[in-house]
Design an enzyme around this catalytic site. Structure first.
Site, short mmCIF file in Angstrom:
data_model
loop_
_atom_site.label_atom_id
_atom_site.label_comp_id
_atom_site.label_asym_id
_atom_site.label_seq_id
_atom_site.Cartn_x
_atom_site.Cartn_y
_atom_site.Cartn_z
N CYS A 275 0.83 -1.21 0.00
CA CYS A 275 0.00 0.00 0.00
C CYS A 275 0.86 1.26 0.00
O CYS A 275 0.37 2.35 -0.25
CB CYS A 275 -0.94 0.01 1.21
SG CYS A 275 -0.08 0.08 2.78
N CYS B 41 -2.87 4.92 6.18
CA CYS B 41 -4.33 4.91 6.15
C CYS B 41 -4.91 5.09 7.55
O CYS B 41 -4.20 5.08 8.55
CB CYS B 41 -4.81 3.59 5.56
SG CYS B 41 -4.59 2.23 6.71
N ASP C 106 2.26 2.64 2.53
CA ASP C 106 2.14 3.42 3.76
C ASP C 106 3.40 3.29 4.61
O ASP C 106 4.07 2.26 4.61
CB ASP C 106 0.93 2.96 4.57
CG ASP C 106 -0.37 3.35 3.86
OD1 ASP C 106 -0.28 4.06 2.85
OD2 ASP C 106 -1.44 2.94 4.32
N CYS D 193 -2.58 -3.44 8.43
CA CYS D 193 -2.24 -2.09 8.90
C CYS D 193 -1.76 -2.14 10.35
O CYS D 193 -0.88 -1.38 10.75
CB CYS D 193 -3.43 -1.16 8.78
SG CYS D 193 -4.31 -1.31 7.22
FE1 FES Z 1 -1.55 0.58 4.20
FE2 FES Z 1 -3.43 0.46 5.98
S1 FES Z 1 -3.66 0.38 3.83
S2 FES Z 1 -1.33 0.54 6.31
#
Ligand code: FES
Length: 138
Positions: free
Chosen positions: A34, A59, A36, A103
């Site tokens: 993702c 997120c 992140d 996450c």
């Molecule tokens: Fe990447 Fe939640 S979608 S940490």
């Protein structure tokens, strides 16, 4: 997708969002899927986490789990913090939707990476602590 009240609360009012200049350990991890990124700061005195904070480019579920994780580690010994799993953080938040479980892994890994950084800086070995993984996929 349903989020618990706890998740919504920690997402809307995240605790401990700040950088920490005098941190004892800093851990930065990312999720390659993702994209992140999570950074956790720990202040450690006499083997006890006295302060914890985080910054994230992530997120809502990552914000909520990191907020909860930083609350959970405060006041705990290093040995106790090593044992805090993402499952425990999710429990404390009354659960996360399945697709968002990864996450919470980011929060656990960032805490562990910060402990690892602290151990490296002080020439310590922390029992049960694994080195942070590079380019981890969940
Ligand atoms: Fe990447 Fe939640 S979608 S940490």
């Amino acid at each position: 997708m349903e989020y618990s009240e706890q998740v919504m609360d920690h997402f809307m009012n995240p605790r401990n969002v700040r950088e920490m200049e005098d941190a004892s350990g800093v851990g930065t991890v990312g999720n390659v899927k993702c994209g992140d990124i999570m950074r956790v700061y720990l202040k450690i005195q006499n083997d006890v986490v006295t302060d914890a904070s985080f910054k994230t480019f992530g997120c809502g579920a990552a914000v909520a789990t990191s907020s909860m994780a930083t609350e959970m580690v405060k006041g705990k010994t290093i040995a106790e913090v090593v044992k805090i799993t993402n499952a425990a953080v999710m429990d404390a938040l009354d659960g996360l939707p399945k697709v968002k479980a990864h996450c919470s892994v980011l929060a656990e890994e960032a805490v562990h990476a910060a402990l690892w950084d602290y151990a490296q800086k002080n020439g310590l070995t922390i029992e049960g602590l694994k080195p942070p993984k590079e380019g981890d996929e969940h």
